[in-house]
Write an enzyme that holds these catalytic residues in place. Structure first.
Site, PDB file in Angstrom:
ATOM      1  N   GLY A 164       0.820  -1.303  -0.150  1.00 28.03           N
ATOM      2  CA  GLY A 164       0.001  -0.104   0.023  1.00 28.03           C
ATOM      3  C   GLY A 164       1.010   1.296   0.069  1.00 28.03           C
ATOM      4  O   GLY A 164       0.371   2.260   0.441  1.00 28.03           O
ATOM      5  N   GLY A 165       2.260   1.222  -0.582  1.00 30.95           N
ATOM      6  CA  GLY A 165       2.702   2.253  -0.801  1.00 30.95           C
ATOM      7  C   GLY A 165       3.468   2.891   0.740  1.00 30.95           C
ATOM      8  O   GLY A 165       4.052   3.892   0.566  1.00 30.95           O
ATOM      9  N   LYS A 201      17.513   1.724  -6.767  1.00 33.65           N
ATOM     10  CA  LYS A 201      17.280   3.129  -7.906  1.00 33.65           C
ATOM     11  C   LYS A 201      15.905   3.667  -8.017  1.00 33.65           C
ATOM     12  O   LYS A 201      15.008   2.741  -8.072  1.00 33.65           O
ATOM     13  CB  LYS A 201      17.969   2.580  -9.081  1.00 33.65           C
ATOM     14  CG  LYS A 201      18.022   3.813  -9.971  1.00 33.65           C
ATOM     15  CD  LYS A 201      19.368   4.492  -9.909  1.00 33.65           C
ATOM     16  CE  LYS A 201      19.398   5.758 -10.754  1.00 33.65           C
ATOM     17  NZ  LYS A 201      20.204   7.014 -10.357  1.00 33.65           N
ATOM     18  N   TYR A 202      15.835   4.772  -7.794  1.00 32.17           N
ATOM     19  CA  TYR A 202      14.592   5.490  -8.112  1.00 32.17           C
ATOM     20  C   TYR A 202      14.127   5.883  -9.548  1.00 32.17           C
ATOM     21  O   TYR A 202      14.990   6.625 -10.237  1.00 32.17           O
ATOM     22  CB  TYR A 202      14.236   6.815  -7.378  1.00 32.17           C
ATOM     23  CG  TYR A 202      12.914   7.502  -7.486  1.00 32.17           C
ATOM     24  CD1 TYR A 202      11.581   6.895  -6.860  1.00 32.17           C
ATOM     25  CD2 TYR A 202      12.766   8.563  -8.092  1.00 32.17           C
ATOM     26  CE1 TYR A 202      10.425   7.408  -7.113  1.00 32.17           C
ATOM     27  CE2 TYR A 202      11.390   9.278  -8.197  1.00 32.17           C
ATOM     28  CZ  TYR A 202      10.484   8.841  -7.731  1.00 32.17           C
ATOM     29  OH  TYR A 202       9.190   9.105  -7.873  1.00 32.17           O
ATOM     30  N   HIS A 208       3.801   1.620 -14.321  1.00 32.59           N
ATOM     31  CA  HIS A 208       3.528   0.715 -13.560  1.00 32.59           C
ATOM     32  C   HIS A 208       2.964  -0.327 -14.516  1.00 32.59           C
ATOM     33  O   HIS A 208       1.797  -0.269 -14.796  1.00 32.59           O
ATOM     34  CB  HIS A 208       2.810   0.744 -12.317  1.00 32.59           C
ATOM     35  CG  HIS A 208       2.439  -0.304 -11.412  1.00 32.59           C
ATOM     36  ND1 HIS A 208       2.917  -0.582 -10.351  1.00 32.59           N
ATOM     37  CD2 HIS A 208       1.708  -1.596 -11.872  1.00 32.59           C
ATOM     38  CE1 HIS A 208       2.526  -1.950 -10.026  1.00 32.59           C
ATOM     39  NE2 HIS A 208       1.772  -2.196 -10.905  1.00 32.59           N
ATOM     40  N   GLU A 275       4.540  -7.662 -10.519  1.00 33.19           N
ATOM     41  CA  GLU A 275       4.663  -6.156 -10.883  1.00 33.19           C
ATOM     42  C   GLU A 275       6.053  -5.573 -11.403  1.00 33.19           C
ATOM     43  O   GLU A 275       7.023  -6.099 -11.076  1.00 33.19           O
ATOM     44  CB  GLU A 275       4.148  -5.350  -9.647  1.00 33.19           C
ATOM     45  CG  GLU A 275       2.881  -5.514  -9.184  1.00 33.19           C
ATOM     46  CD  GLU A 275       2.587  -4.917  -8.041  1.00 33.19           C
ATOM     47  OE1 GLU A 275       1.251  -4.551  -7.814  1.00 33.19           O
ATOM     48  OE2 GLU A 275       3.321  -4.034  -7.395  1.00 33.19           O
ATOM     49  N   GLU A 288       7.681  -6.247  -7.571  1.00 27.57           N
ATOM     50  CA  GLU A 288       7.348  -7.352  -6.547  1.00 27.57           C
ATOM     51  C   GLU A 288       6.227  -8.503  -7.067  1.00 27.57           C
ATOM     52  O   GLU A 288       5.510  -8.085  -8.144  1.00 27.57           O
ATOM     53  CB  GLU A 288       6.673  -6.632  -5.329  1.00 27.57           C
ATOM     54  CG  GLU A 288       5.309  -5.767  -5.784  1.00 27.57           C
ATOM     55  CD  GLU A 288       4.438  -5.567  -4.183  1.00 27.57           C
ATOM     56  OE1 GLU A 288       4.682  -6.084  -3.495  1.00 27.57           O
ATOM     57  OE2 GLU A 288       3.996  -4.376  -4.543  1.00 27.57           O
ATOM     58  N   ARG A 292      -2.170 -12.714  -4.372  1.00 30.03           N
ATOM     59  CA  ARG A 292      -3.494 -12.881  -4.271  1.00 30.03           C
ATOM     60  C   ARG A 292      -4.166 -12.247  -5.441  1.00 30.03           C
ATOM     61  O   ARG A 292      -3.687 -12.139  -6.544  1.00 30.03           O
ATOM     62  CB  ARG A 292      -3.852 -11.642  -3.068  1.00 30.03           C
ATOM     63  CG  ARG A 292      -3.220 -10.414  -3.527  1.00 30.03           C
ATOM     64  CD  ARG A 292      -3.918  -9.156  -2.779  1.00 30.03           C
ATOM     65  NE  ARG A 292      -3.566  -8.007  -3.371  1.00 30.03           N
ATOM     66  CZ  ARG A 292      -2.662  -7.285  -3.254  1.00 30.03           C
ATOM     67  NH1 ARG A 292      -1.684  -7.592  -2.472  1.00 30.03           N
ATOM     68  NH2 ARG A 292      -2.523  -6.087  -3.860  1.00 30.03           N
ATOM     69  N   ARG A 338     -11.423   3.252  -9.891  1.00 29.61           N
ATOM     70  CA  ARG A 338     -11.788   2.920  -8.218  1.00 29.61           C
ATOM     71  C   ARG A 338     -12.595   4.159  -7.647  1.00 29.61           C
ATOM     72  O   ARG A 338     -12.107   5.200  -7.369  1.00 29.61           O
ATOM     73  CB  ARG A 338     -10.513   2.810  -7.502  1.00 29.61           C
ATOM     74  CG  ARG A 338      -9.658   1.708  -8.010  1.00 29.61           C
ATOM     75  CD  ARG A 338      -8.572   1.155  -6.859  1.00 29.61           C
ATOM     76  NE  ARG A 338      -7.545   0.313  -7.337  1.00 29.61           N
ATOM     77  CZ  ARG A 338      -6.655  -0.247  -6.773  1.00 29.61           C
ATOM     78  NH1 ARG A 338      -6.571  -0.158  -5.388  1.00 29.61           N
ATOM     79  NH2 ARG A 338      -5.865  -1.334  -7.255  1.00 29.61           N
TER      80      ARG A 338
HETATM   81  P1  ADP Z   1       3.628  -1.567  -2.402  1.00 28.91           P
HETATM   82  O1  ADP Z   1       3.790  -2.927  -2.130  1.00 28.91           O
HETATM   83  O2  ADP Z   1       3.815  -0.769  -1.093  1.00 28.91           O
HETATM   84  O3  ADP Z   1       2.555  -1.298  -3.086  1.00 28.91           O
HETATM   85  P2  ADP Z   1       5.579  -1.287  -4.630  1.00 28.91           P
HETATM   86  O4  ADP Z   1       6.860  -2.139  -4.646  1.00 28.91           O
HETATM   87  O5  ADP Z   1       4.427  -2.273  -5.470  1.00 28.91           O
HETATM   88  O6  ADP Z   1       5.132  -1.337  -3.281  1.00 28.91           O
HETATM   89  O7  ADP Z   1       5.317  -0.040  -5.369  1.00 28.91           O
HETATM   90  C1  ADP Z   1       4.209   0.526  -5.340  1.00 28.91           C
HETATM   91  C2  ADP Z   1       4.510   1.920  -6.372  1.00 28.91           C
HETATM   92  O8  ADP Z   1       5.690   2.759  -5.882  1.00 28.91           O
HETATM   93  C3  ADP Z   1       5.067   1.590  -7.625  1.00 28.91           C
HETATM   94  O9  ADP Z   1       3.572   1.286  -8.601  1.00 28.91           O
HETATM   95  C4  ADP Z   1       5.688   2.806  -8.267  1.00 28.91           C
HETATM   96  O10 ADP Z   1       4.874   3.792  -8.552  1.00 28.91           O
HETATM   97  C5  ADP Z   1       6.458   3.318  -7.106  1.00 28.91           C
HETATM   98  N1  ADP Z   1       7.881   2.603  -6.956  1.00 28.91           N
HETATM   99  C6  ADP Z   1       8.147   1.467  -6.328  1.00 28.91           C
HETATM  100  N2  ADP Z   1       9.438   1.176  -6.649  1.00 28.91           N
HETATM  101  C7  ADP Z   1       9.887   2.397  -7.442  1.00 28.91           C
HETATM  102  C8  ADP Z   1      11.350   2.477  -7.904  1.00 28.91           C
HETATM  103  N3  ADP Z   1      12.143   1.934  -7.477  1.00 28.91           N
HETATM  104  N4  ADP Z   1      11.481   3.714  -8.845  1.00 28.91           N
HETATM  105  C9  ADP Z   1      10.251   4.550  -9.017  1.00 28.91           C
HETATM  106  N5  ADP Z   1       8.970   4.409  -8.409  1.00 28.91           N
HETATM  107  C10 ADP Z   1       8.766   3.040  -7.672  1.00 28.91           C
END
Ligand code: ADP
Length: 448
Positions: A164-165, A201-202, A208, A275, A288, A292, A338
């Protein structure tokens, strides 16, 4: 085949699972908290059992109460839906030891996917491209700085047990890395009782893009194409679509094959999602696996003409997948919106309340998955999603046209929802052109 299934969830997904059970001629046992006694799916269930007060920890997250309900209800299987206990390996194990089939992957597979550091290791082993970063948990500030200097700023600090971010921080330099490292750890500890973090790395302005997979207990794994979930607010998805407007066939194939390799490596069964982030040069990187069914599954169901909940039930009962890879064809375009009881003009503040007038959208290509009805009171205790509007049309352009009309038809007087925001997004030229990234909503519609 099962005769009776317990649905360990609430809201729209409980109703969705109940419908799949009915279609298969399977009886359903619905559980509910005291706050959910007026839930729509309770009206259609064969048996209903109250499992406790409103607080999730006392009801939907309470394993002993759910198992007791399963025994009273005399069920052979439990469908956990999404959220709550759906990715809890301990719950899957308890079900197994009580001789109740958990409709989902094995406890071992859930554990492996739930630990993002372990999942990333597995992805590397399976030859799936990953975002560059720390090879494992980052134990202290010095480690964090060393990783960041090796891969270069900006970096993202992420919680190993995250979801959930939450537990995520972007850092552009040494000071913000040190601050972010500590705040991500404490947020992760609070939210997941696990302060383990790692660094990636960002990726700048990515999309996504995720792959839906489905696997049976006979070694068959099929992927059902992709969903583009780039429309997010603070890393939380709001709109999803399939196909991804910018994905070429070769990349789609490569992503699908990567997802299958990973699923096979994890001995994965049931529905799952792999993902990825897609950068502007169309490179994809694993982030990830979600072990589910996901909120956005109807988008895939629409374009592939499948019923993923039905398929989950069938494979849990030991049947082979009802389709092979070559049977999966993506037809037309689908989008999901949503509908959350939140006010986009007030920083997305939750707006629970009573729905005085309710009209559901309809017409060709319109699907409305929701548990709300006229007179229903949205309780304040849970997630604010009150419905999902899914549009399926031959082209993306028609999808947008029908979405606009359907969003205008949707009437939920008494509560404020995200529907108005979506109408504004549909007017944006970048959205119409399919040119979006994960920062699109935060940039134009929800600035901090
Ligand atoms: P969560 O399980 O909390 O949802 P995720 O790993 O699925 O976390 O990431 C959720 C969102 O965060 C992604 O859809 C993307 O928008 C952002 N994100 C995750 N990892 C990265 C990354 N390395 N660089 C840029 N954005 C990212």
């Amino acid at each position: 085949m099962f005769h009776r299934i317990l649905i360990a969830n609430r809201g729209e997904i409980a109703l969705r699972i109940l419908r799949a059970c009915k279609d298969l001629g399977i009886e359903s046992v619905a559980v509910y908290s005291e706050a959910d006694k007026d839930s729509l799916h309770l009206r259609y269930a064969d048996e209903t059992i109250c499992i406790g007060p409103a607080a999730s920890s006392e009801s939907y997250l309470n394993i002993p109460r759910l198992i007791a309900a399963a025994e009273i209800g005399d069920v052979e299987a439990i469908h956990p839906g999404y959220g709550f206990l759906s990715e809890n390996e301990h719950f899957a194990e308890v079900c197994h030891s009580c001789n109740i089939k958990f409709i989902g992957p094995s406890a071992t597979a859930i554990a492996q996917c739930g630990d993002k550091v372990a999942a990333k290791r597995l992805a590397k082993e399976a030859g799936v491209p990953c975002v560059p970063g720390s090879d494992g948990p980052v134990e202290n500030e010095q480690d964090a700085l060393a990783v960041a200097h090796r891969i270069g700023f900006p970096v993202l600090i992420k919680a190993a047990s995250g979801g959930g971010g939450r537990g995520m921080r972007v850092a552009h330099n040494d000071p913000s890395l040190v601050t972010g490292y500590h705040s991500a750890r404490s947020e992760a500890e609070k939210a997941f009782k696990d302060s383990t973090v790692y660094i990636e790395k960002y990726i700048e302005k990515p999309r996504h893009v995720e792959i839906q997979i489905m696997a049976d207990q006979h070694g068959n794994v099929v992927h059902l194409g992709e969903r583009d979930c780039s429309l997010q607010r603070r890393h939380q998805k709001l709109v999803e679509e399939s196909p991804c407007p910018v994905l070429d066939e070769a990349t789609r194939l490569a992503m699908g094959e990567a997802a299958i390799r990973l699923a096979k490596m994890a001995n994965y069964t049931s529905a799952g999602t792999v993902e990825f982030l897609l950068d502007k040069d169309k490179n994809f990187y694993f982030i990830e696996i979600n072990s589910r069914i996901q909120v956005e599954h109807p988008v895939t169901e629409s374009v592939t003409e499948t019923d993923l909940i039905r398929e989950m039930i069938l494979v849990a009962a030991g049947e082979k997948l009802s389709f092979r890879q070559e049977d999966i064809r993506m037809r037309g375009h689908a989008m999901e919106f949503r509908i959350n009881a939140e006010d986009p003009d007030q920083n997305f503040k939750p707006c629970p309340g009573t729905i005085k007038t309710f009209v559901a959208p309809a017409g060709p290509g319109v699907r409305w998955d929701s548990h709300i009805y006229q007179g229903y009171t949205v309780p304040p205790h849970y997630d604010s999603m009150v419905g999902k509007l899914i549009i399926h049309r031959p082209t993306r352009k028609q999808c947008i046209e029908v979405a606009r009309r359907a969003l205008q038809e949707l009437t939920t007087d008494g509560i404020t929802t995200t529907a108005g925001l979506f109408l504004r997004i549909l007017e944006h030229s970048d959205f119409a052109a399919g040119q979006v990234d994960t920062g699109f909503i935060d940039r134009y519609f929800a600035p901090r």
